[in-house]
Design a protein around this motif. Structure first.
Motif, PDB file in Angstrom:
ATOM      1  N   ALA A   1       0.828  -1.211   0.000  1.00  0.00           N
ATOM      2  CA  ALA A   1       0.000   0.000   0.000  1.00  0.00           C
ATOM      3  C   ALA A   1       0.860   1.257   0.000  1.00  0.00           C
ATOM      4  O   ALA A   1       0.547   2.248  -0.688  1.00  0.00           O
ATOM      5  CB  ALA A   1      -0.927  -0.019   1.214  1.00  0.00           C
ATOM      6  N   TRP A   2       1.940   1.226   0.770  1.00  0.00           N
ATOM      7  CA  TRP A   2       2.829   2.398   0.849  1.00  0.00           C
ATOM      8  C   TRP A   2       3.439   2.703  -0.525  1.00  0.00           C
ATOM      9  O   TRP A   2       3.492   3.867  -0.938  1.00  0.00           O
ATOM     10  CB  TRP A   2       3.918   2.143   1.886  1.00  0.00           C
ATOM     11  N   VAL A   3       3.915   1.667  -1.220  1.00  0.00           N
ATOM     12  CA  VAL A   3       4.503   1.861  -2.550  1.00  0.00           C
ATOM     13  C   VAL A   3       3.461   2.442  -3.509  1.00  0.00           C
ATOM     14  O   VAL A   3       3.747   3.367  -4.286  1.00  0.00           O
ATOM     15  CB  VAL A   3       5.062   0.521  -3.083  1.00  0.00           C
ATOM     16  N   ALA A   4       2.240   1.906  -3.475  1.00  0.00           N
ATOM     17  CA  ALA A   4       1.188   2.385  -4.376  1.00  0.00           C
ATOM     18  C   ALA A   4       0.878   3.860  -4.142  1.00  0.00           C
ATOM     19  O   ALA A   4       0.718   4.634  -5.092  1.00  0.00           O
ATOM     20  CB  ALA A   4      -0.068   1.532  -4.201  1.00  0.00           C
ATOM     21  N   LEU A   5       0.802   4.253  -2.862  1.00  0.00           N
ATOM     22  CA  LEU A   5       0.476   5.654  -2.553  1.00  0.00           C
ATOM     23  C   LEU A   5       1.652   6.580  -2.821  1.00  0.00           C
ATOM     24  O   LEU A   5       1.491   7.690  -3.347  1.00  0.00           O
ATOM     25  CB  LEU A   5       0.044   5.769  -1.088  1.00  0.00           C
ATOM     26  N   ALA A   6       2.850   6.125  -2.466  1.00  0.00           N
ATOM     27  CA  ALA A   6       4.020   7.000  -2.571  1.00  0.00           C
ATOM     28  C   ALA A   6       4.413   7.269  -4.022  1.00  0.00           C
ATOM     29  O   ALA A   6       4.853   8.379  -4.360  1.00  0.00           O
ATOM     30  CB  ALA A   6       5.199   6.375  -1.814  1.00  0.00           C
ATOM     31  N   PHE A   7       4.230   6.289  -4.903  1.00  0.00           N
ATOM     32  CA  PHE A   7       4.723   6.431  -6.277  1.00  0.00           C
ATOM     33  C   PHE A   7       3.620   6.640  -7.317  1.00  0.00           C
ATOM     34  O   PHE A   7       3.909   7.071  -8.429  1.00  0.00           O
ATOM     35  CB  PHE A   7       5.553   5.201  -6.664  1.00  0.00           C
ATOM     36  N   PHE A   8       2.383   6.359  -6.957  1.00  0.00           N
ATOM     37  CA  PHE A   8       1.323   6.415  -7.968  1.00  0.00           C
ATOM     38  C   PHE A   8       0.127   7.259  -7.542  1.00  0.00           C
ATOM     39  O   PHE A   8      -0.947   7.156  -8.125  1.00  0.00           O
ATOM     40  CB  PHE A   8       0.848   4.999  -8.315  1.00  0.00           C
TER      41      PHE A   8
ATOM     42  N   PHE B   1      -7.552   5.073  -3.486  1.00  0.00           N
ATOM     43  CA  PHE B   1      -6.940   6.335  -3.924  1.00  0.00           C
ATOM     44  C   PHE B   1      -6.316   6.211  -5.317  1.00  0.00           C
ATOM     45  O   PHE B   1      -6.274   7.182  -6.065  1.00  0.00           O
ATOM     46  CB  PHE B   1      -5.884   6.786  -2.915  1.00  0.00           C
ATOM     47  N   THR B   2      -5.812   5.025  -5.643  1.00  0.00           N
ATOM     48  CA  THR B   2      -5.190   4.840  -6.960  1.00  0.00           C
ATOM     49  C   THR B   2      -6.183   4.390  -8.029  1.00  0.00           C
ATOM     50  O   THR B   2      -5.799   4.228  -9.195  1.00  0.00           O
ATOM     51  CB  THR B   2      -4.045   3.807  -6.867  1.00  0.00           C
ATOM     52  N   GLN B   3      -7.439   4.138  -7.625  1.00  0.00           N
ATOM     53  CA  GLN B   3      -8.523   3.817  -8.561  1.00  0.00           C
ATOM     54  C   GLN B   3      -8.363   2.457  -9.255  1.00  0.00           C
ATOM     55  O   GLN B   3      -9.041   2.188 -10.248  1.00  0.00           O
ATOM     56  CB  GLN B   3      -8.654   4.905  -9.643  1.00  0.00           C
ATOM     57  N   VAL B   4      -7.490   1.587  -8.745  1.00  0.00           N
ATOM     58  CA  VAL B   4      -7.289   0.289  -9.395  1.00  0.00           C
ATOM     59  C   VAL B   4      -8.555  -0.567  -9.381  1.00  0.00           C
ATOM     60  O   VAL B   4      -8.960  -1.105 -10.427  1.00  0.00           O
ATOM     61  CB  VAL B   4      -6.104  -0.471  -8.748  1.00  0.00           C
ATOM     62  N   PRO B   5      -9.250  -0.747  -8.234  1.00  0.00           N
ATOM     63  CA  PRO B   5     -10.442  -1.605  -8.268  1.00  0.00           C
ATOM     64  C   PRO B   5     -11.524  -1.088  -9.215  1.00  0.00           C
ATOM     65  O   PRO B   5     -12.175  -1.875  -9.917  1.00  0.00           O
ATOM     66  CB  PRO B   5     -10.923  -1.587  -6.803  1.00  0.00           C
ATOM     67  N   MET B   6     -11.728   0.233  -9.220  1.00  0.00           N
ATOM     68  CA  MET B   6     -12.763   0.787 -10.083  1.00  0.00           C
ATOM     69  C   MET B   6     -12.423   0.600 -11.561  1.00  0.00           C
ATOM     70  O   MET B   6     -13.289   0.260 -12.376  1.00  0.00           O
ATOM     71  CB  MET B   6     -12.961   2.270  -9.774  1.00  0.00           C
ATOM     72  N   GLN B   7     -11.154   0.805 -11.904  1.00  0.00           N
ATOM     73  CA  GLN B   7     -10.745   0.605 -13.295  1.00  0.00           C
ATOM     74  C   GLN B   7     -10.839  -0.872 -13.682  1.00  0.00           C
ATOM     75  O   GLN B   7     -11.224  -1.204 -14.805  1.00  0.00           O
ATOM     76  CB  GLN B   7      -9.318   1.113 -13.489  1.00  0.00           C
ATOM     77  N   LEU B   8     -10.488  -1.754 -12.734  1.00  0.00           N
ATOM     78  CA  LEU B   8     -10.604  -3.184 -12.987  1.00  0.00           C
ATOM     79  C   LEU B   8     -12.065  -3.570 -13.216  1.00  0.00           C
ATOM     80  O   LEU B   8     -12.392  -4.310 -14.151  1.00  0.00           O
ATOM     81  CB  LEU B   8     -10.022  -3.977 -11.815  1.00  0.00           C
TER      82      LEU B   8
END
Length: 434
Positions: free
Chosen positions: A30-37, A302-309
Protein backbone atom coordinates in the motif's frame (compact mmCIF):
# COMPACT_ATOMS: atom_id res chain seq x y z
CA UNK A 1 -3.16 1.23 -14.79
CA UNK A 2 -1.01 -1.60 -16.17
CA UNK A 3 2.21 -0.22 -14.65
CA UNK A 4 0.50 0.35 -11.29
CA UNK A 5 -1.02 -3.13 -11.30
CA UNK A 6 2.30 -4.78 -12.16
CA UNK A 7 4.13 -2.73 -9.51
CA UNK A 8 1.53 -3.67 -6.89
CA UNK A 9 1.65 -7.38 -7.75
CA UNK A 10 5.45 -7.45 -7.86
CA UNK A 11 5.79 -5.62 -4.54
CA UNK A 12 3.34 -7.94 -2.83
CA UNK A 13 4.97 -11.04 -4.34
CA UNK A 14 8.48 -9.95 -3.31
CA UNK A 15 7.41 -9.09 0.25
CA UNK A 16 5.44 -12.30 0.74
CA UNK A 17 8.22 -14.35 -0.84
CA UNK A 18 10.83 -12.78 1.43
CA UNK A 19 9.08 -14.17 4.49
CA UNK A 20 8.04 -10.91 6.18
CA UNK A 21 4.84 -10.88 8.19
CA UNK A 22 1.74 -10.76 6.01
CA UNK A 23 0.57 -7.52 7.65
CA UNK A 24 3.90 -5.85 6.79
CA UNK A 25 3.62 -7.13 3.21
CA UNK A 26 0.18 -5.51 2.87
CA UNK A 27 1.40 -2.28 4.45
CA UNK A 28 4.49 -2.15 2.23
CA UNK A 29 2.45 -2.74 -0.92
CA UNK A 30 0.00 0.00 0.00
CA UNK A 31 2.83 2.40 0.85
CA UNK A 32 4.50 1.86 -2.55
CA UNK A 33 1.19 2.39 -4.38
CA UNK A 34 0.48 5.65 -2.55
CA UNK A 35 4.02 7.00 -2.57
CA UNK A 36 4.72 6.43 -6.28
CA UNK A 37 1.32 6.42 -7.97
CA UNK A 38 -0.78 8.99 -6.10
CA UNK A 39 -0.40 12.56 -4.80
CA UNK A 40 -1.42 11.55 -1.26
CA UNK A 41 0.95 11.16 1.69
CA UNK A 42 0.90 7.55 2.99
CA UNK A 43 1.59 8.40 6.66
CA UNK A 44 -1.71 10.07 7.66
CA UNK A 45 -3.72 7.48 5.72
CA UNK A 46 -1.86 4.67 7.51
CA UNK A 47 -2.54 6.18 10.93
CA UNK A 48 -6.22 6.78 10.16
CA UNK A 49 -6.76 3.27 8.78
CA UNK A 50 -4.99 1.56 11.65
CA UNK A 51 -7.20 3.41 14.14
CA UNK A 52 -10.34 2.81 12.12
CA UNK A 53 -9.63 -0.93 11.79
CA UNK A 54 -8.94 -1.34 15.51
CA UNK A 55 -11.88 0.11 17.39
CA UNK A 56 -14.84 -1.64 15.70
CA UNK A 57 -17.16 -3.30 18.24
CA UNK A 58 -17.80 -6.27 15.95
CA UNK A 59 -14.11 -7.16 16.18
CA UNK A 60 -14.46 -7.92 19.90
CA UNK A 61 -16.20 -11.21 19.05
CA UNK A 62 -13.00 -12.43 17.43
CA UNK A 63 -10.80 -13.05 20.52
CA UNK A 64 -13.76 -14.51 22.43
CA UNK A 65 -14.55 -17.17 19.85
CA UNK A 66 -10.83 -17.94 19.44
CA UNK A 67 -10.49 -18.37 23.22
CA UNK A 68 -13.54 -20.64 23.31
CA UNK A 69 -11.99 -22.82 20.62
CA UNK A 70 -8.62 -22.92 22.38
CA UNK A 71 -10.25 -24.10 25.62
CA UNK A 72 -12.22 -26.86 23.92
CA UNK A 73 -9.18 -27.81 21.82
CA UNK A 74 -7.38 -28.72 25.06
CA UNK A 75 -10.34 -30.31 26.87
CA UNK A 76 -10.49 -33.81 25.36
CA UNK A 77 -13.73 -33.00 23.57
CA UNK A 78 -12.80 -34.89 20.38
CA UNK A 79 -12.51 -38.17 22.29
CA UNK A 80 -16.01 -37.67 23.73
CA UNK A 81 -17.40 -37.06 20.24
CA UNK A 82 -15.85 -40.24 18.84
CA UNK A 83 -17.29 -42.36 21.65
CA UNK A 84 -20.69 -40.71 21.29
CA UNK A 85 -20.94 -40.98 17.50
CA UNK A 86 -19.38 -44.37 16.76
CA UNK A 87 -22.18 -46.62 18.17
CA UNK A 88 -24.76 -45.08 15.82
CA UNK A 89 -22.70 -45.00 12.62
CA UNK A 90 -21.79 -48.69 12.40
CA UNK A 91 -24.91 -49.58 10.40
CA UNK A 92 -24.35 -46.90 7.73
CA UNK A 93 -22.35 -47.77 4.59
CA UNK A 94 -18.87 -46.49 5.38
CA UNK A 95 -19.38 -47.11 9.09
CA UNK A 96 -16.85 -45.32 11.31
CA UNK A 97 -15.42 -43.27 8.43
CA UNK A 98 -18.46 -41.04 9.00
CA UNK A 99 -17.03 -40.09 12.41
CA UNK A 100 -14.34 -38.12 10.58
CA UNK A 101 -17.00 -36.14 8.72
CA UNK A 102 -19.57 -35.58 11.48
CA UNK A 103 -17.00 -35.31 14.27
CA UNK A 104 -14.89 -32.81 12.33
CA UNK A 105 -18.00 -30.78 11.49
CA UNK A 106 -19.08 -30.66 15.15
CA UNK A 107 -15.63 -29.90 16.54
CA UNK A 108 -15.00 -27.31 13.83
CA UNK A 109 -18.22 -25.53 14.80
CA UNK A 110 -16.85 -24.75 18.27
CA UNK A 111 -13.14 -24.61 17.46
CA UNK A 112 -13.27 -22.38 14.37
CA UNK A 113 -9.83 -23.53 13.23
CA UNK A 114 -9.43 -25.92 10.32
CA UNK A 115 -5.89 -27.01 11.24
CA UNK A 116 -6.73 -27.48 14.95
CA UNK A 117 -9.79 -29.59 14.04
CA UNK A 118 -7.73 -31.69 11.65
CA UNK A 119 -5.00 -32.29 14.23
CA UNK A 120 -7.30 -32.96 17.19
CA UNK A 121 -9.76 -35.29 15.48
CA UNK A 122 -7.03 -36.91 13.39
CA UNK A 123 -4.86 -37.84 16.39
CA UNK A 124 -7.75 -39.89 17.69
CA UNK A 125 -9.53 -41.27 14.61
CA UNK A 126 -6.72 -42.08 12.15
CA UNK A 127 -4.90 -44.68 14.32
CA UNK A 128 -8.24 -46.17 15.40
CA UNK A 129 -9.55 -46.46 11.83
CA UNK A 130 -6.27 -47.97 10.63
CA UNK A 131 -6.35 -50.52 13.45
CA UNK A 132 -9.88 -51.55 12.45
CA UNK A 133 -8.97 -52.07 8.80
CA UNK A 134 -10.47 -49.00 7.13
CA UNK A 135 -9.07 -47.58 3.88
CA UNK A 136 -6.32 -45.12 4.84
CA UNK A 137 -6.80 -42.87 1.80
CA UNK A 138 -10.52 -42.46 2.50
CA UNK A 139 -9.80 -41.80 6.18
CA UNK A 140 -7.30 -39.09 5.20
CA UNK A 141 -9.60 -37.56 2.58
CA UNK A 142 -12.63 -37.35 4.87
CA UNK A 143 -10.60 -35.87 7.73
CA UNK A 144 -8.70 -33.25 5.72
CA UNK A 145 -11.82 -32.11 3.86
CA UNK A 146 -14.44 -32.13 6.63
CA UNK A 147 -12.17 -30.25 9.04
CA UNK A 148 -12.17 -27.27 6.66
CA UNK A 149 -15.81 -26.67 7.63
CA UNK A 150 -14.55 -24.84 10.72
CA UNK A 151 -14.18 -21.86 8.40
CA UNK A 152 -17.87 -21.96 7.40
CA UNK A 153 -20.05 -23.38 10.18
CA UNK A 154 -20.69 -20.70 12.84
CA UNK A 155 -19.08 -19.38 14.89
CA UNK A 156 -16.48 -18.80 12.17
CA UNK A 157 -13.41 -16.60 12.66
CA UNK A 158 -13.10 -16.07 8.89
CA UNK A 159 -16.71 -14.87 8.61
CA UNK A 160 -16.11 -12.40 11.44
CA UNK A 161 -13.11 -11.01 9.56
CA UNK A 162 -15.10 -10.76 6.31
CA UNK A 163 -18.00 -9.08 8.08
CA UNK A 164 -15.73 -6.50 9.71
CA UNK A 165 -13.87 -5.49 6.54
CA UNK A 166 -16.97 -5.43 4.29
CA UNK A 167 -19.30 -3.93 6.93
CA UNK A 168 -21.77 -6.81 6.66
CA UNK A 169 -23.84 -8.17 9.55
CA UNK A 170 -21.85 -10.88 11.31
CA UNK A 171 -25.06 -12.40 12.67
CA UNK A 172 -26.45 -12.79 9.15
CA UNK A 173 -23.15 -14.17 7.87
CA UNK A 174 -23.23 -16.79 10.64
CA UNK A 175 -26.75 -17.81 9.67
CA UNK A 176 -25.80 -17.87 5.97
CA UNK A 177 -23.01 -20.36 6.70
CA UNK A 178 -25.33 -23.00 8.20
CA UNK A 179 -27.12 -24.12 5.01
CA UNK A 180 -24.01 -24.46 2.83
CA UNK A 181 -22.11 -26.10 5.69
CA UNK A 182 -24.78 -28.77 6.14
CA UNK A 183 -24.99 -29.20 2.36
CA UNK A 184 -21.25 -29.88 2.09
CA UNK A 185 -21.44 -32.34 5.00
CA UNK A 186 -24.30 -34.13 3.21
CA UNK A 187 -22.33 -34.24 -0.06
CA UNK A 188 -19.31 -35.73 1.73
CA UNK A 189 -21.42 -38.38 3.48
CA UNK A 190 -23.30 -39.22 0.28
CA UNK A 191 -20.03 -39.75 -1.58
CA UNK A 192 -18.75 -41.94 1.24
CA UNK A 193 -21.94 -44.06 1.16
CA UNK A 194 -21.76 -44.47 -2.63
CA UNK A 195 -18.04 -45.37 -2.48
CA UNK A 196 -18.75 -47.96 0.22
CA UNK A 197 -21.59 -49.58 -1.70
CA UNK A 198 -19.74 -49.59 -5.03
CA UNK A 199 -16.27 -50.71 -4.01
CA UNK A 200 -15.39 -50.18 -0.35
CA UNK A 201 -17.43 -53.02 1.13
CA UNK A 202 -16.47 -55.40 -1.69
CA UNK A 203 -12.76 -54.77 -1.16
CA UNK A 204 -13.00 -55.01 2.63
CA UNK A 205 -11.97 -51.38 3.17
CA UNK A 206 -14.80 -50.35 5.52
CA UNK A 207 -13.91 -52.33 8.63
CA UNK A 208 -16.04 -54.89 10.41
CA UNK A 209 -19.63 -54.57 11.62
CA UNK A 210 -19.47 -53.61 15.31
CA UNK A 211 -23.14 -52.74 15.83
CA UNK A 212 -23.81 -55.27 18.59
CA UNK A 213 -23.49 -52.76 21.45
CA UNK A 214 -26.48 -52.84 23.87
CA UNK A 215 -28.91 -49.93 23.51
CA UNK A 216 -28.33 -48.74 27.06
CA UNK A 217 -24.58 -48.40 26.49
CA UNK A 218 -25.23 -46.56 23.21
CA UNK A 219 -27.43 -44.04 25.02
CA UNK A 220 -24.89 -43.54 27.81
CA UNK A 221 -22.12 -42.84 25.30
CA UNK A 222 -24.41 -40.50 23.37
CA UNK A 223 -24.84 -38.36 26.49
CA UNK A 224 -21.23 -37.30 26.05
CA UNK A 225 -22.35 -35.37 22.95
CA UNK A 226 -24.91 -33.35 24.89
CA UNK A 227 -22.65 -30.52 26.16
CA UNK A 228 -21.18 -29.78 22.74
CA UNK A 229 -24.62 -29.90 21.09
CA UNK A 230 -26.01 -27.50 23.70
CA UNK A 231 -23.06 -25.13 23.19
CA UNK A 232 -23.42 -25.05 19.39
CA UNK A 233 -27.20 -24.85 19.52
CA UNK A 234 -27.19 -22.14 22.20
CA UNK A 235 -24.86 -19.89 20.21
CA UNK A 236 -26.73 -20.31 16.93
CA UNK A 237 -30.24 -19.96 18.44
CA UNK A 238 -29.33 -16.91 20.51
CA UNK A 239 -27.91 -15.10 17.46
CA UNK A 240 -30.69 -16.21 15.09
CA UNK A 241 -33.43 -15.23 17.54
CA UNK A 242 -31.92 -11.82 18.19
CA UNK A 243 -31.35 -12.67 21.87
CA UNK A 244 -27.64 -11.90 21.71
CA UNK A 245 -25.13 -10.23 19.43
CA UNK A 246 -22.18 -12.30 18.18
CA UNK A 247 -19.97 -10.63 20.80
CA UNK A 248 -22.37 -11.45 23.63
CA UNK A 249 -22.80 -15.01 22.38
CA UNK A 250 -19.01 -15.37 22.18
CA UNK A 251 -18.56 -14.23 25.79
CA UNK A 252 -21.19 -16.70 27.00
CA UNK A 253 -19.55 -19.37 24.84
CA UNK A 254 -16.23 -18.85 26.63
CA UNK A 255 -17.88 -19.35 30.03
CA UNK A 256 -19.76 -22.44 28.84
CA UNK A 257 -16.60 -23.90 27.28
CA UNK A 258 -14.85 -23.58 30.65
CA UNK A 259 -17.75 -25.37 32.33
CA UNK A 260 -17.68 -28.14 29.69
CA UNK A 261 -13.92 -28.55 30.09
CA UNK A 262 -14.33 -28.66 33.87
CA UNK A 263 -17.14 -31.22 33.55
CA UNK A 264 -14.86 -33.25 31.29
CA UNK A 265 -12.23 -33.26 34.04
CA UNK A 266 -9.59 -31.50 31.95
CA UNK A 267 -9.63 -27.84 33.01
CA UNK A 268 -6.96 -26.37 35.24
CA UNK A 269 -4.83 -23.25 35.65
CA UNK A 270 -2.37 -24.35 32.94
CA UNK A 271 -5.10 -24.95 30.36
CA UNK A 272 -6.67 -21.60 31.28
CA UNK A 273 -3.42 -19.68 30.84
CA UNK A 274 -2.27 -21.60 27.74
CA UNK A 275 -5.62 -21.11 26.01
CA UNK A 276 -5.77 -17.42 26.97
CA UNK A 277 -2.30 -16.58 25.65
CA UNK A 278 -2.83 -18.65 22.50
CA UNK A 279 -6.06 -16.73 21.85
CA UNK A 280 -4.31 -13.40 22.45
CA UNK A 281 -1.51 -14.27 20.01
CA UNK A 282 -3.94 -15.41 17.30
CA UNK A 283 -6.32 -12.47 17.78
CA UNK A 284 -3.47 -9.93 17.67
CA UNK A 285 -2.07 -11.51 14.51
CA UNK A 286 -5.47 -11.34 12.79
CA UNK A 287 -6.12 -7.78 13.99
CA UNK A 288 -2.73 -6.67 12.64
CA UNK A 289 -3.49 -8.27 9.27
CA UNK A 290 -6.92 -6.58 9.21
CA UNK A 291 -5.27 -3.20 9.85
CA UNK A 292 -2.76 -3.80 7.05
CA UNK A 293 -5.54 -4.87 4.70
CA UNK A 294 -7.51 -1.74 5.59
CA UNK A 295 -4.52 0.39 4.58
CA UNK A 296 -4.19 -1.54 1.31
CA UNK A 297 -7.92 -1.06 0.65
CA UNK A 298 -7.54 2.69 1.04
CA UNK A 299 -4.46 2.71 -1.18
CA UNK A 300 -6.33 0.82 -3.90
CA UNK A 301 -9.20 3.29 -3.58
CA UNK A 302 -6.94 6.34 -3.92
CA UNK A 303 -5.19 4.84 -6.96
CA UNK A 304 -8.52 3.82 -8.56
CA UNK A 305 -7.29 0.29 -9.39
CA UNK A 306 -10.44 -1.60 -8.27
CA UNK A 307 -12.76 0.79 -10.08
CA UNK A 308 -10.75 0.60 -13.30
CA UNK A 309 -10.60 -3.18 -12.99
CA UNK A 310 -14.38 -3.35 -12.52
CA UNK A 311 -14.92 -1.06 -15.49
CA UNK A 312 -12.58 -3.10 -17.71
CA UNK A 313 -14.23 -6.39 -16.83
CA UNK A 314 -17.66 -4.81 -17.21
CA UNK A 315 -16.76 -3.76 -20.75
CA UNK A 316 -15.90 -7.40 -21.52
CA UNK A 317 -19.57 -8.25 -21.09
CA UNK A 318 -19.03 -11.35 -18.92
CA UNK A 319 -22.17 -12.94 -17.52
CA UNK A 320 -22.34 -13.36 -13.71
CA UNK A 321 -21.73 -17.11 -14.18
CA UNK A 322 -18.60 -16.61 -16.29
CA UNK A 323 -17.37 -13.94 -13.87
CA UNK A 324 -17.84 -16.38 -10.99
CA UNK A 325 -15.89 -19.07 -12.88
CA UNK A 326 -13.04 -16.61 -13.57
CA UNK A 327 -12.99 -15.45 -9.93
CA UNK A 328 -12.98 -19.05 -8.66
CA UNK A 329 -9.97 -19.96 -10.81
CA UNK A 330 -8.14 -16.79 -9.76
CA UNK A 331 -8.88 -17.35 -6.06
CA UNK A 332 -7.83 -21.00 -6.20
CA UNK A 333 -4.47 -19.99 -7.68
CA UNK A 334 -4.03 -17.27 -5.02
CA UNK A 335 -5.10 -19.76 -2.34
CA UNK A 336 -2.16 -21.97 -3.26
CA UNK A 337 0.16 -19.34 -1.80
CA UNK A 338 -1.86 -17.44 0.85
CA UNK A 339 -3.60 -18.54 4.03
CA UNK A 340 -7.37 -18.09 4.27
CA UNK A 341 -7.62 -14.83 6.22
CA UNK A 342 -4.93 -13.15 4.12
CA UNK A 343 -6.70 -14.25 0.93
CA UNK A 344 -10.04 -12.85 2.07
CA UNK A 345 -8.53 -9.55 3.15
CA UNK A 346 -6.57 -9.17 -0.07
CA UNK A 347 -9.60 -10.00 -2.21
CA UNK A 348 -11.92 -7.63 -0.38
CA UNK A 349 -9.36 -4.86 -0.78
CA UNK A 350 -9.23 -5.21 -4.56
CA UNK A 351 -12.32 -6.78 -6.12
CA UNK A 352 -15.30 -5.76 -3.94
CA UNK A 353 -16.29 -2.90 -6.32
CA UNK A 354 -16.30 -5.48 -9.12
CA UNK A 355 -18.44 -7.86 -7.06
CA UNK A 356 -20.93 -5.12 -6.17
CA UNK A 357 -21.12 -3.94 -9.78
CA UNK A 358 -21.87 -7.50 -10.92
CA UNK A 359 -24.88 -7.61 -8.62
CA UNK A 360 -23.74 -10.33 -6.22
CA UNK A 361 -25.29 -10.27 -2.76
CA UNK A 362 -22.38 -9.54 -0.38
CA UNK A 363 -23.65 -12.01 2.24
CA UNK A 364 -23.83 -14.73 -0.44
CA UNK A 365 -20.42 -13.72 -1.80
CA UNK A 366 -18.90 -14.01 1.68
CA UNK A 367 -20.05 -17.63 1.94
CA UNK A 368 -18.78 -18.36 -1.58
CA UNK A 369 -15.43 -16.81 -0.67
CA UNK A 370 -15.14 -18.94 2.47
CA UNK A 371 -15.87 -22.14 0.51
CA UNK A 372 -13.07 -21.26 -1.92
CA UNK A 373 -10.79 -20.65 1.07
CA UNK A 374 -11.80 -24.09 2.40
CA UNK A 375 -10.72 -25.58 -0.92
CA UNK A 376 -7.37 -23.82 -0.65
CA UNK A 377 -6.81 -25.59 2.71
CA UNK A 378 -6.45 -28.90 0.81
CA UNK A 379 -4.60 -27.47 -2.19
CA UNK A 380 -0.78 -27.65 -2.33
CA UNK A 381 1.68 -26.07 -1.79
CA UNK A 382 0.22 -24.09 1.14
CA UNK A 383 -2.75 -26.28 2.07
CA UNK A 384 -2.39 -26.26 5.85
CA UNK A 385 -4.52 -29.37 6.36
CA UNK A 386 -2.25 -31.33 4.03
CA UNK A 387 0.74 -30.53 6.24
CA UNK A 388 -1.19 -31.49 9.39
CA UNK A 389 -2.14 -34.85 7.85
CA UNK A 390 1.44 -35.37 6.69
CA UNK A 391 2.64 -34.81 10.24
CA UNK A 392 0.10 -37.30 11.60
CA UNK A 393 0.64 -40.06 9.01
CA UNK A 394 4.07 -39.53 7.46
CA UNK A 395 2.61 -39.89 3.95
CA UNK A 396 3.84 -37.67 1.12
CA UNK A 397 1.87 -34.60 0.01
CA UNK A 398 1.00 -36.10 -3.40
CA UNK A 399 -0.70 -39.11 -1.80
CA UNK A 400 -2.64 -36.91 0.61
CA UNK A 401 -3.68 -34.54 -2.17
CA UNK A 402 -4.93 -37.47 -4.25
CA UNK A 403 -7.01 -38.67 -1.29
CA UNK A 404 -8.68 -35.26 -0.92
CA UNK A 405 -9.36 -34.72 -4.66
CA UNK A 406 -12.92 -36.17 -4.68
CA UNK A 407 -13.88 -33.91 -1.79
CA UNK A 408 -12.28 -30.91 -3.52
CA UNK A 409 -14.54 -31.60 -6.51
CA UNK A 410 -17.56 -31.90 -4.21
CA UNK A 411 -16.79 -28.41 -2.87
CA UNK A 412 -16.74 -27.17 -6.47
CA UNK A 413 -20.16 -28.79 -6.89
CA UNK A 414 -21.41 -27.00 -3.76
CA UNK A 415 -20.43 -23.64 -5.28
CA UNK A 416 -22.38 -24.51 -8.45
CA UNK A 417 -25.43 -25.53 -6.39
CA UNK A 418 -25.23 -22.37 -4.32
CA UNK A 419 -25.03 -20.28 -7.49
CA UNK A 420 -28.08 -22.04 -8.95
CA UNK A 421 -29.99 -21.92 -5.65
CA UNK A 422 -28.76 -18.88 -3.67
CA UNK A 423 -31.48 -19.51 -1.06
CA UNK A 424 -29.22 -22.26 0.33
CA UNK A 425 -27.15 -19.46 1.85
CA UNK A 426 -29.66 -16.60 2.00
CA UNK A 427 -32.84 -18.19 3.41
CA UNK A 428 -31.83 -18.09 7.09
CA UNK A 429 -30.31 -14.58 7.12
CA UNK A 430 -33.33 -13.20 5.26
CA UNK A 431 -35.73 -14.78 7.77
CA UNK A 432 -33.88 -13.61 10.88
CA UNK A 433 -35.62 -11.55 13.54
CA UNK A 434 -34.95 -7.88 12.94
Amino acid sequence: MLILSLATIMTLAVLLGSGVWIAFALIGTAWVALAFFSPFAPGPILASDFWGASYGWDLTALPMFIWMGEILFRSGLADNMFRGLSPWLNRMPGRLLHTNIIGSGMFAAVCGSSAATCATVGKMTLPELERRGYDSNMAIGTLASASTLGLLIPPSIVLIVYGVVTEQSISRLFMAGIGPGLMILALFMTYLIVWSLVSGNRKGLTGADESSMPLGQKLRQTLELLPILLLIGGIIVSIYGGLASPTEAAAVGVVLSMLIARWNGSFNVKIFSDSLFAAIRTACMIAFIIAGASFLTSAMGFTQVPMQLARTIGEMGLSPTMLLVALTLLLLVMGCFLDGISLILLVTAIIMPLVSAAGFDLIWFGIYLVIVVEMSQITPPVGFNLFVIQGLTGKDILTITKATLPFFLLMMLSIALMHLFPEIALYLPQSMSR
